[in-house]
Design an enzyme around this catalytic site. Structure first.
Site, PDB file in Angstrom:
ATOM      1  N   GLY A  14     -97.649  34.846 -21.750  1.00  0.00           N
ATOM      2  CA  GLY A  14     -97.770  34.448 -20.352  1.00  0.00           C
ATOM      3  C   GLY A  14     -96.417  34.488 -19.669  1.00  0.00           C
ATOM      4  N   VAL A 144     -93.433  28.424 -20.621  1.00  0.00           N
ATOM      5  CA  VAL A 144     -93.625  27.254 -19.764  1.00  0.00           C
ATOM      6  C   VAL A 144     -94.029  26.037 -20.597  1.00  0.00           C
ATOM      7  CG1 VAL A 144     -94.227  28.575 -17.699  1.00  0.00           C
ATOM      8  CG2 VAL A 144     -96.043  27.838 -19.258  1.00  0.00           C
ATOM      9  N   ASP A 145     -94.565  26.270 -21.798  1.00  0.00           N
ATOM     10  CA  ASP A 145     -95.010  25.165 -22.648  1.00  0.00           C
ATOM     11  C   ASP A 145     -93.854  24.359 -23.222  1.00  0.00           C
ATOM     12  OD1 ASP A 145     -97.752  25.688 -22.357  1.00  0.00           O
ATOM     13  OD2 ASP A 145     -97.670  27.255 -23.874  1.00  0.00           O
ATOM     14  N   MET A 191    -101.235  23.307 -17.834  1.00  0.00           N
ATOM     15  CA  MET A 191    -101.176  24.004 -19.110  1.00  0.00           C
ATOM     16  C   MET A 191    -100.567  23.110 -20.193  1.00  0.00           C
ATOM     17  SD  MET A 191     -99.991  27.838 -17.988  1.00  0.00           S
ATOM     18  CE  MET A 191    -101.125  28.933 -17.113  1.00  0.00           C
ATOM     19  N   ARG A 193    -101.386  23.472 -24.604  1.00  0.00           N
ATOM     20  CA  ARG A 193    -102.423  23.470 -25.637  1.00  0.00           C
ATOM     21  C   ARG A 193    -102.234  22.307 -26.622  1.00  0.00           C
ATOM     22  NH1 ARG A 193    -105.827  27.139 -27.472  1.00  0.00           N
ATOM     23  NH2 ARG A 193    -104.991  28.635 -25.974  1.00  0.00           N
ATOM     24  N   GLU A 248    -104.574  20.692 -20.556  1.00  0.00           N
ATOM     25  CA  GLU A 248    -105.751  21.436 -21.002  1.00  0.00           C
ATOM     26  C   GLU A 248    -106.070  21.196 -22.480  1.00  0.00           C
ATOM     27  OE1 GLU A 248    -104.841  25.595 -20.561  1.00  0.00           O
ATOM     28  OE2 GLU A 248    -103.098  25.503 -21.894  1.00  0.00           O
ATOM     29  N   TYR A 298    -102.277  29.756 -13.015  1.00  0.00           N
ATOM     30  CA  TYR A 298    -101.163  30.682 -12.807  1.00  0.00           C
ATOM     31  C   TYR A 298    -100.140  30.160 -11.798  1.00  0.00           C
ATOM     32  CZ  TYR A 298    -103.230  34.636 -15.377  1.00  0.00           C
ATOM     33  OH  TYR A 298    -103.724  35.460 -16.345  1.00  0.00           O
ATOM     34  N   LEU A 299    -100.587  29.314 -10.869  1.00  0.00           N
ATOM     35  CA  LEU A 299     -99.684  28.842  -9.815  1.00  0.00           C
ATOM     36  C   LEU A 299     -98.466  28.130 -10.394  1.00  0.00           C
ATOM     37  CD1 LEU A 299    -102.300  27.444  -7.269  1.00  0.00           C
ATOM     38  CD2 LEU A 299    -101.210  29.703  -7.273  1.00  0.00           C
ATOM     39  N   GLN A 300     -98.662  27.351 -11.467  1.00  0.00           N
ATOM     40  CA  GLN A 300     -97.557  26.567 -12.018  1.00  0.00           C
ATOM     41  C   GLN A 300     -96.505  27.448 -12.669  1.00  0.00           C
ATOM     42  OE1 GLN A 300     -99.271  24.202 -15.520  1.00  0.00           O
ATOM     43  NE2 GLN A 300    -100.964  25.515 -14.904  1.00  0.00           N
TER      44      GLN A 300
END
Length: 422
Positions: A14, A144-145, A191, A193, A248, A298-300
């Site tokens: 991503g 981003v995670d 987001m 996981r 999420e 996707y915005l973040q």
């Protein structure tokens, strides 16, 4: 003296608001060292571009175009979710990579991605020993995670965190305006996981000078329906409304995701999404409060217009450092951010071995999560705050951000055989 080898750069997984800043760092630094590195070829759609010999000649782009990557979001060369299997399982793929690298005189490999990408980069670095082809593989961190180990943070996270913190603050002001006669609950799905870093950023929306009722659901904390509803109700009774930030990846006591689509991605991960309406409806059914919900999705990770200056600077610096490490002869390593102090925020560049990074996931430490499991601690705030600091606005034209689209001209193919991926 031998001529300089070419480099291969690719983006994976991503994309983020600042991954192109890392690309900018790699390409600009390589151009400064043309005596050591020849051309930089980019893989169209990541490692897939290498396998299919679909390479982009970045030398055909002007200095100004490459510089504009620094303020352009997403992946300028296209990304992919494709994980190389072990050498013995998929020897044909590795033999193909060697064919392409040899054909295009590639001696450097820069892979810009997260944990799975680090694993791919590590495998590429082992080609020299296992298959007799020398190549220096350097991983450029991105996700981003924020779940890569050792490095203080991951490029892409700071900007995503800033977007979430700002959005939760603004949405909280909105719902507070309507709480008396209408909506009392706002739920934002973010987001994450297995790691709740992005969800934690929602906690920054509330501060000493801006007290807001926020409840956070982390993947690290097993979801307890009764405790959650009690906490939301407590906030509404006190403030008149409540904002909920839900990752999420939140799981139930039996280990199932609260929102499991029943599908798998190419890495075998459960595809997630849709937990916000589940949580919002749960609140409505139990407490009767009207709600609105949103999925940042996707915005973040695409919001370059509100990127963190810290994030942009680190993304570029890591791309730059990757090239410097390669020139120094390093292989199978990743440049990393080393935090020296919180206030003032100071950091320096370090390096780690890919063996210590690949397939290892960094979760939120429990010391960062409040005792009740629904908020962040002061230690977490001290960690997060500098990562969202500063503004680095892109240029604007006609009221909209002006982003670059590269020419992305293909390198002429030298191999007759085609290779099918998948």
């Amino acid at each position: 003296m031998s001529h300089p080898k070419n480099a291969f750069y690719a983006q994976s997984g991503g994309v983020t608001a600042v991954i192109n800043a890392s690309a900018c760092g790699v390409i600009e630094t390589a151009r400064k060292h043309s005596d050591k590195i020849g051309k930089v070829y980019a893989g169209r759609n990541g490692i897939v571009g290498a396998l299919t010999e679909d390479l982009i000649d970045t030398s055909l782009e002007s200095d100004a175009a490459i510089a504009a990557l620094r303020h352009t979001p997403a992946g300028a060369f296209g990304s992919c979710r494709y994980k190389l299997k072990g050498l013995e399982e998929s020897r044909a793929e590795y033999e193909r990579l060697i064919e392409v690298f040899k054909a295009h005189d590639i001696g450097y490999f820069f892979y810009n991605g997260g944990g799975d990408s680090a694993d791919t980069c590590l495998k590429i670095s082992q080609l020299a020993d296992k298959m007799g082809y020398p190549i220096q593989a350097i991983h450029v961190p991105k996700t981003v995670d924020n779940d890569l180990p050792i490095t203080d943070c991951c490029p892409g996270f700071g900007s995503a965190a800033k977007y979430i913190a700002v959005s939760v603050r603004e949405a909280s002001f909105d719902v507070s305006s309507m709480a008396k006669t209408s909506t009392k609950i706002f739920v934002m799905e973010v987001m994450g996981r297995h790691a709740g870093w992005i969800a934690a950023a929602g906690g920054l929306a509330s501060s000493e000078d801006c007290d807001l009722p926020i409840v956070i659901l982390f993947p690290e904390v097993v979801f307890n329906r009764e405790k959650f509803l009690d906490k939301v109700n407590e906030k509404v009774k006190r403030y008149g409304y409540c904002s909920v930030v839900v990752s999420e990846g939140v799981k139930t006591p039996d280990g199932e995701f609260l929102a499991d689509s029943g599908m798998k991605d190419v890495f075998g991960h459960t595809q997630l999404g849709g937990v916000a309406p589940v949580v919002a409806t749960m609140i409505k059914d139990a407490l009767g409060y009207r709600f609105h919900w949103a999925v940042a999705d996707y915005l973040q990770r695409a919001a370059r217009h509100i990127a963190s200056k810290t994030d942009v600077e680190q993304a570029y610096a890591l791309g730059e450092a990757a090239v410097e490490l390669a020139i120094q002869g390093e292989n199978a390593v990743m440049p990393a951010i080393i935090r020296k102090s919180d206030v003032p925020y100071q950091w320096e560049m370090g390096k780690v071995k890919l063996n210590d990074v690949a397939n290892i996931e960094k979760k939120m430490p429990l010391s960062f999560i409040s005792e009740d499991g629904f908020g962040i601690t002061e230690a977490c705030r001290k960690y997060l705050q500098p990562l969202i600091a500063g503004e680095d606005y892109p240029p604007y034209n006609g009221g909209l951000p002006s982003y670059i689209r590269l020419r992305n001209e293909a390198v002429s193919k030298k191999l007759a055989a085609e290779f099918k991926v998948g």
